[in-house]
Design a protein around this motif. Sequence first.
Motif, short mmCIF file in Angstrom:
data_model
loop_
_atom_site.label_atom_id
_atom_site.label_comp_id
_atom_site.label_asym_id
_atom_site.label_seq_id
_atom_site.Cartn_x
_atom_site.Cartn_y
_atom_site.Cartn_z
N ILE A 185 35.26 71.43 42.66
CA ILE A 185 36.07 72.60 42.50
C ILE A 185 37.63 72.45 42.89
O ILE A 185 38.34 72.88 42.31
N THR A 186 37.67 71.59 44.13
CA THR A 186 39.02 71.58 44.65
C THR A 186 39.79 70.64 43.79
O THR A 186 40.83 70.87 43.55
N SER A 187 39.22 69.56 43.10
CA SER A 187 40.14 68.96 42.32
C SER A 187 40.24 69.37 40.92
O SER A 187 41.23 68.93 40.05
N ARG A 188 39.41 70.24 40.41
CA ARG A 188 39.77 70.84 39.16
C ARG A 188 40.27 72.08 39.21
O ARG A 188 40.91 73.00 38.18
N MET A 189 40.66 72.70 40.49
CA MET A 189 41.55 73.69 40.64
C MET A 189 42.92 73.67 40.00
O MET A 189 43.45 74.53 39.39
N GLY A 190 43.33 72.53 40.06
CA GLY A 190 44.76 72.06 39.81
C GLY A 190 44.97 72.34 38.20
O GLY A 190 45.94 72.87 37.94
N PRO A 191 44.38 71.54 37.55
CA PRO A 191 44.34 71.74 35.92
C PRO A 191 44.21 73.44 35.31
O PRO A 191 44.99 73.57 34.43
N SER A 192 43.04 74.01 36.09
CA SER A 192 43.21 75.45 35.84
C SER A 192 44.34 76.28 36.19
O SER A 192 44.91 76.91 35.19
N LEU A 193 44.94 75.88 37.14
CA LEU A 193 46.17 76.76 37.46
C LEU A 193 47.42 76.37 36.60
O LEU A 193 48.38 77.11 36.49
N ALA A 194 47.54 74.78 36.33
CA ALA A 194 48.43 74.64 35.63
C ALA A 194 48.67 75.25 34.26
O ALA A 194 49.55 75.44 33.79
N ILE A 195 47.54 75.56 33.69
CA ILE A 195 47.30 76.48 32.33
C ILE A 195 47.66 77.92 32.67
O ILE A 195 48.46 78.63 32.09
N ALA A 196 46.75 78.49 33.80
CA ALA A 196 46.86 79.76 34.05
C ALA A 196 47.87 80.50 34.45
O ALA A 196 48.63 81.50 34.08
N LEU A 197 48.74 79.91 35.30
CA LEU A 197 50.04 80.56 36.07
C LEU A 197 50.83 80.57 35.03
O LEU A 197 51.54 81.64 34.93
N PRO A 198 51.33 79.59 34.20
CA PRO A 198 52.42 79.83 33.29
C PRO A 198 52.09 80.71 32.16
O PRO A 198 52.93 81.64 31.82
N THR A 199 50.85 80.86 31.65
CA THR A 199 50.29 81.57 30.64
C THR A 199 50.46 83.04 31.31
O THR A 199 50.86 83.98 30.65
N PHE A 200 50.03 83.33 32.67
CA PHE A 200 50.03 84.49 33.10
C PHE A 200 51.69 85.24 33.32
O PHE A 200 51.88 86.39 32.88
N VAL A 201 52.55 84.23 33.99
CA VAL A 201 53.82 84.62 34.03
C VAL A 201 54.57 85.10 32.94
O VAL A 201 55.40 85.86 32.82
N LEU A 202 54.50 83.97 31.97
CA LEU A 202 55.16 84.25 30.80
C LEU A 202 54.60 85.27 29.96
O LEU A 202 55.69 85.93 29.29
N GLY A 203 53.49 85.44 29.92
CA GLY A 203 52.77 86.55 29.19
C GLY A 203 53.16 87.97 29.72
O GLY A 203 53.47 88.60 28.96
#
Length: 325
Positions: free
Chosen positions: A106-124
């Motif tokens: 979970i710790t290692s996979r959290m980074g790739p998920s945030l790398a997609i989710a955060l830009p999508t959230f802020v830009l959207g």
Amino acid sequence: MLAYILRRLLYALPILIGVNLLTFALFFVVNTPDDMARLQLGVKHVTPEAIQKWKAERGYDRPLFWNPAAGGLQQLSDTIFFDKSARMFVGDFGQAEDGRDIAREITSRMGPSLAIALPTFVLGLFVTISLALILAFFRATALDFWGVVACVGLMSISSLFYIIGGQYLVAKVWQLVPISGFGEGLDAWRFLVLPVLIGVVGGIGSSTRWYRTIFLEEVGKDYVRTARAKGLPETLVFFRHILKNAMIPILTGVVVVIPLLFMGSLLTESFFGIPGLGSYTIDAINAQDFAVVRSMVFIGSVLYIAGLILTDISYTLVDPRIRFE
């Protein structure tokens, strides 16, 4: 304020315990360890010895809640509930079927998920609020009418269409970015551009239409008429008064989503081969890895409750009339 936060945390604890108990009941009462063993080993031609061996290897051969054969506190601790569910409260999720530590995964996979989710959230959020303000500003005009029509059209299209169409057009035909995969370090941006773009475009229709409705509800209120009567220009009325007062209903939906960004997107990560939490959950479901699925359900409930608390706290930042005693 501190007392309110502590009170909200105390309210959340029984809810979290209830969710944990319900999840445990679904996985171990409705779907018994014997059923899990048969699903993993094969429903047909499974011997009782093989089932008992499978259960013993994973600690499923103990009682569910109470172990009368043990002594003292071990009557509670030497149970499936304590080992598989209660330990989740301290971040101990156990091991997956392949032997890997779930917490480390979970710790290692959290980074790739945030790398997609955060830009999508802020830009959207920026794009949809801006478009909604434009449509509300030019309300009852042709721009507003066709803007709403476009939003309804975008809402009616499945997210799979955006993903498959984007992969075909941008990645295969134009060959601007890789069609799938993930890179390390700064090289990862090439793999993130298309998922982020598709995530933003896919959410424009519903979010813009919703924010437009919120802004139009504020337009007809008394404080807006008072601001216009004072001679303020329409642009200043929108950005200084309407936008600020519309933040409370907007925050209700926005802040709750923030903790869930850690969970990743199931469809996007799976189609683009992103090694995030979303694809991790899909792989666990396909492999019938019950330990991983239980862990992701528990983490999702914790993050959702945290989002509700953040929502209540954020209200005080946009509305000074709200005070918690």
